[in-house]
Enzyme design. Sequence first.
Site, short mmCIF file in Angstrom:
data_model
loop_
_atom_site.label_atom_id
_atom_site.label_comp_id
_atom_site.label_asym_id
_atom_site.label_seq_id
_atom_site.Cartn_x
_atom_site.Cartn_y
_atom_site.Cartn_z
N THR A 170 -6.69 -12.46 -0.11
CA THR A 170 -6.18 -11.59 -1.18
C THR A 170 -6.76 -10.17 -1.15
OG1 THR A 170 -8.01 -12.25 -2.59
CG2 THR A 170 -5.98 -13.57 -2.74
N ARG A 229 -2.56 -12.74 2.81
CA ARG A 229 -1.63 -13.69 2.19
C ARG A 229 -0.73 -13.02 1.15
NH1 ARG A 229 -6.13 -18.51 1.49
NH2 ARG A 229 -6.05 -19.22 3.66
N GLY A 236 -11.82 -11.17 -2.98
CA GLY A 236 -13.18 -11.66 -2.71
C GLY A 236 -13.97 -10.66 -1.89
N ARG A 294 -12.78 16.44 -11.60
CA ARG A 294 -13.22 15.53 -12.67
C ARG A 294 -13.62 14.16 -12.12
NH1 ARG A 294 -7.76 15.30 -12.35
NH2 ARG A 294 -6.69 13.33 -12.79
N HIS A 295 -13.06 13.80 -10.95
CA HIS A 295 -13.37 12.49 -10.38
C HIS A 295 -14.82 12.42 -9.86
CE1 HIS A 295 -9.19 11.66 -10.89
NE2 HIS A 295 -8.87 12.68 -10.11
N ASP A 310 -12.21 -12.83 7.09
CA ASP A 310 -12.46 -14.26 7.18
C ASP A 310 -11.26 -14.91 7.89
OD1 ASP A 310 -10.45 -14.41 5.29
OD2 ASP A 310 -11.66 -15.40 3.74
N HIS A 365 -8.83 9.45 -6.00
CA HIS A 365 -9.56 9.42 -7.28
C HIS A 365 -10.92 8.73 -7.18
CE1 HIS A 365 -5.79 10.04 -10.06
NE2 HIS A 365 -5.89 10.93 -9.10
N ASN A 366 -11.02 7.71 -6.33
CA ASN A 366 -12.25 6.89 -6.31
C ASN A 366 -13.11 7.13 -5.08
OD1 ASN A 366 -9.76 4.72 -7.24
ND2 ASN A 366 -11.33 5.29 -8.73
N CYS A 393 -9.19 -10.48 3.69
CA CYS A 393 -9.28 -11.92 3.40
C CYS A 393 -7.89 -12.35 2.92
CB CYS A 393 -10.39 -12.24 2.40
SG CYS A 393 -10.20 -11.50 0.76
C1 RB5 Z 1 -10.05 -18.24 1.59
O1 RB5 Z 1 -9.32 -19.43 1.40
C2 RB5 Z 1 -9.76 -17.26 0.46
O2 RB5 Z 1 -10.31 -17.71 -0.72
C3 RB5 Z 1 -10.31 -15.88 0.82
O3 RB5 Z 1 -9.74 -15.45 2.02
C4 RB5 Z 1 -10.05 -14.72 -0.15
O4 RB5 Z 1 -8.71 -14.67 -0.54
C5 RB5 Z 1 -10.98 -14.58 -1.27
O5 RB5 Z 1 -10.85 -13.69 -2.10
#
Ligand code: RB5
Length: 293
Positions: free
Chosen positions: A209, A251, A212, A274-275, A153, A240-241, A207
């Site tokens: 973080t 960010r 999302g 095991r995984h 995004d 493992h996954n 994104c």
């Molecule tokens: C966008 O502002 C922010 O919410 C998105 O990039 C992300 O971090 C969502 O998890």
Amino acid sequence: MRLFFVCTGNVCRSPMAEALAQKHPGVEARSGGVGAAFGAPMSEGARRALAAAGLALPHHQSQEPSAEHLAWADWVLAMTQSHKEELVSRFPWARDWVLTLGEWAGSKEDVEDPIGSTDQVYAATMAHIDRLIEKGLASQGPGPRYGSAAGADHAGYLLKDRLLSQLPAPVLDVGTHDPSSVDYPIYAEAVAALVGQGRAGVGLLVCGTGIGMSIAANKLMGVRAAAVSDVSSAHLARAHNDANVICLGERLIGPVVAEDALREFLATAFEGGRHSRRLEEIRALEDASGHGP
Ligand code: RB5
């Protein structure tokens, strides 16, 4: 070869095409309609035309095309140019394998709508579709496949762009490409559909973080998306996954940590053992939730 046929209501042309294509060995076919209501049966005219040729699609229920349908299909074949334009505007990342049935067969002709017409018109439409399918199958190979798919995004596109050259080629970059605000689930859905349906080997989502993107991507079948913050979490997500989508937060982590984490993710094999049993348990959860309450 997997073919997905598209018309308007998914009650005449596209289900006829689905039934006709399935006659051919090695072809799997499905269909949808860009204006379809959910769950309508095939029109009587289409049913009679198919029956006259000894064909049937008894369990057909109309549906709209989804991102997973488009990712699944080698070729998405629209009956007219306007259906194709609508599909490309909804799923721009699939534009390289969305064609009209006529284009796929080497010509420009659209397949006109027989709805409400006589049995003769339905029979002629069915013969037209049959001819185009035969011609297309004789000339076309499998649709495009990708080493990886990437999406972001507005809060992640700079990092996504920086990481593209590290990804297995060819890379399908589904966007976004600039800082205008967009909704991350749109990009998560595209990358997750491509990876979950096996069209792309691995996915990258960025994104603000990574959270999302991972939540959204994990809603689609076959996807194990991991929000990763460093080299260790990248390593374990693979070992493992057996994660097939890496999600990063522009960010939260710096570009060098992101590059190292992606390198580790791509270089690490699933350990199995095991995984594997635990992944089977996750697959069972996916199957159970797919059926709804
Ligand atoms: C966008 O502002 C922010 O919410 C998105 O990039 C992300 O971090 C969502 O998890």
